[in-house]
Design an enzyme around this catalytic site. Structure first.
Site, PDB file in Angstrom:
ATOM      1  NE  ARG A  90      -3.510   2.158   2.708  1.00 47.81           N
ATOM      2  CZ  ARG A  90      -4.909   2.823   4.003  1.00 47.81           C
ATOM      3  NH1 ARG A  90      -4.550   1.755   4.489  1.00 47.81           N
ATOM      4  NH2 ARG A  90      -5.429   3.234   3.635  1.00 47.81           N
ATOM      5  CG  ASN A 144     -11.601  -0.957  -1.055  1.00 51.02           C
ATOM      6  OD1 ASN A 144     -12.523  -1.048  -1.321  1.00 51.02           O
ATOM      7  ND2 ASN A 144     -10.660  -0.858   0.186  1.00 51.02           N
ATOM      8  CB  CYS A 164     -18.353   0.696   0.088  1.00 52.72           C
ATOM      9  SG  CYS A 164     -17.355   1.453   0.900  1.00 52.72           S
ATOM     10  CG  HIS A 194     -13.795   3.672  -2.928  1.00 55.43           C
ATOM     11  ND1 HIS A 194     -12.790   2.837  -2.559  1.00 55.43           N
ATOM     12  CD2 HIS A 194     -14.402   3.506  -2.052  1.00 55.43           C
ATOM     13  CE1 HIS A 194     -13.197   2.409  -1.344  1.00 55.43           C
ATOM     14  NE2 HIS A 194     -14.406   2.334  -0.378  1.00 55.43           N
ATOM     15  CE1 TYR A 244     -11.344   5.972  -1.598  1.00 49.30           C
ATOM     16  CE2 TYR A 244     -13.506   5.756  -0.066  1.00 49.30           C
ATOM     17  CZ  TYR A 244     -12.742   5.258  -0.274  1.00 49.30           C
ATOM     18  OH  TYR A 244     -11.731   4.544   1.437  1.00 49.30           O
TER      19      TYR A 244
END
Length: 421
Positions: A90, A144, A164, A194, A244
């Site tokens: 990440r 995700n 989500c 998102h 987002y």
């Protein structure tokens, strides 16, 4: 009822356990299995999970294992919450895109594509093993990028629904502002995972009074501050975008910000270290307050609600989930995965009818859906050209020079996770 959590060694898991314990009448679990290849983390999380159950009087049995096949055997539902490559991957997703002047984020843009490429093959392998062991089990995906991963699962014929926490977060926030019960708040939540907008906030059900104009008039400043968008943007749109959307509506501003501070991955890694130390304390028998800063607010309530509805034991009749479009948004293919209110039950999730979507939002949704088509193709079949085309199609990239540079960086940073590379 047996439920298995793949990625059970996540620091998120005590949030989930707390929800299972508090809402045991909604989801009466008799056996909960936490599966994770990281045995050290699994021991810490599993120990705390058992103490939480004991403190709250839940008589369900909690077991831990690194054996996936054994963990999913006989499960009524399998919840996926894994992170291929961990926080180290990440960290890269959030940094190397900035070298090309593009947003670095783990679920959208180039970083989101990298995560999809690492994740889809692993999730499909897990799902196949679930199907071999128990073909009737539901798969609930919280991994995700949820939209792409859920689409991969559905296209492979799995019984899957994506989940989500964005919608339930808005529901709880709006309920508090309006001083009503969360169950009374029904969202006109439309878009992709998102990439969603709240176009109406109805009280009492899908046909209730829309109080969004009143909500924006009375609490617009607070909502705008939470989204980190200017209040006039909300007033002009007349809707509440997901946070987002800031990556799209203020892309260059976000890139400048990200270049001046530590990545979110670095923050989370430090937080996880502290959390795991807490989880090892045998006196701890509840989720620590620090966990609220980790993210995933109300995740447990959403997961319990969805699992209960799918397994026929209760749950809300209408929930925001990720599932096949099937004509709901007529400008998208039927096999696109959208995030919207759906009727949920043992047969799965059926989207509720959606009012026509303004071109301002429909255009972006269609664009990102096209990117997701290409992203899934790249995840399933590999190849530099497929990665390049997916990046070129993404509205946050869209220039061949950027796409070229990002393709090289993506492959270089993820080679160990890409069998074709």
């Amino acid at each position: 009822m047996k439920l298995t959590v793949v990625g059970g060694g996540s620091t998120y898991t005590p949030e989930l356990i707390d929800g299972f314990a508090r809402l045991r009448d909604t989801l009466p679990i008799t056996e909960l299995v936490l599966v994770d290849p990281a045995a050290d983390r699994l021991d810490l999380v599993g120990g705390l999970a058992r103490r939480i159950f004991a403190k709250q009087g839940h008589d369900g049995r909690i077991t831990t294992t690194s054996d996936l096949d054994a963990g999913v055997a006989g499960a009524d539902a399998v919840l996926l919450q894994l992170r291929v490559g961990g926080q180290a991957a990440r960290e890269k997703d959030e940094t190397w895109p900035l070298e090309c002047g593009c947003v670095g984020q783990e679920t959208t843009g180039a970083g989101g594509l990298a995560k999809a490429l690492r994740t889809v093959p692993v999730v499909l392998d897990i799902a196949e093993r679930v199907r071999r062991t128990n073909p009737d089990a539901w798969i609930i995906d919280f991994t995700n990028p949820v939209g792409i991963v859920t689409r991969a699962l559905l296209q492979a014929g799995h019984k899957a629904v994506g989940l989500c926490n964005v919608a339930i977060g808005f529901q709880r926030k709006f309920a508090a502002l309006l001083d009503v019960a969360p169950s009374d708040v029904h969202l006109d939540h439309v878009g992709l995972n998102h990439l969603t907008w709240e176009r109406a906030v109805r009280i009492g059900g899908p046909d209730g009074e829309d109080v969004l104009p009143r909500l924006l008039a009375g609490h617009g400043d607070a909502i705008a501050d939470d989204l980190r968008l200017p209040r006039p943007v909300l007033d002009r749109l007349g809707v509440v975008p997901s946070y987002y959307l800031r990556y799209f509506y203020a892309h260059d501003e976000v890139v400048r910000e990200l270049g001046t501070k530590p990545s979110r991955a670095a923050e989370v890694a430090a937080m996880e270290k502290e959390l795991l130390e807490m989880y090892g304390d045998p006196a701890l028998d509840e989720k620590p307050a620090l966990l609220a800063k980790r993210g995933g607010a109300f995740y447990s309530e959403a997961a319990v609600d969805l699992a209960a509805a799918l397994l026929g034991g209760g749950g809300s009749p209408y929930q925001v989930v990720n599932t096949y479009n099937n004509g709901t948004l007529p400008f998208l293919p039927d096999d696109a995965v959208i995030e919207t209110q759906a009727a949920v039950g043992p047969e799965g999730a059926v989207p509720l009818p959606v009012a026509p979507v303004d071109p301002l939002y429909a255009g972006l949704v269609a664009n990102v859906t096209a990117y997701e088509d290409l992203a899934l193709e790249a995840a399933l079949r590999g190849g530099r050209d497929r990665v390049f085309k997916a990046l070129l199609a993404h509205p946050l990239i869209g220039q061949y020079a950027y796409a070229d540079g990002l393709t090289d960086r993506l492959i270089a940073h993820n080679r160990e996770h890409l069998a074709w590379a």
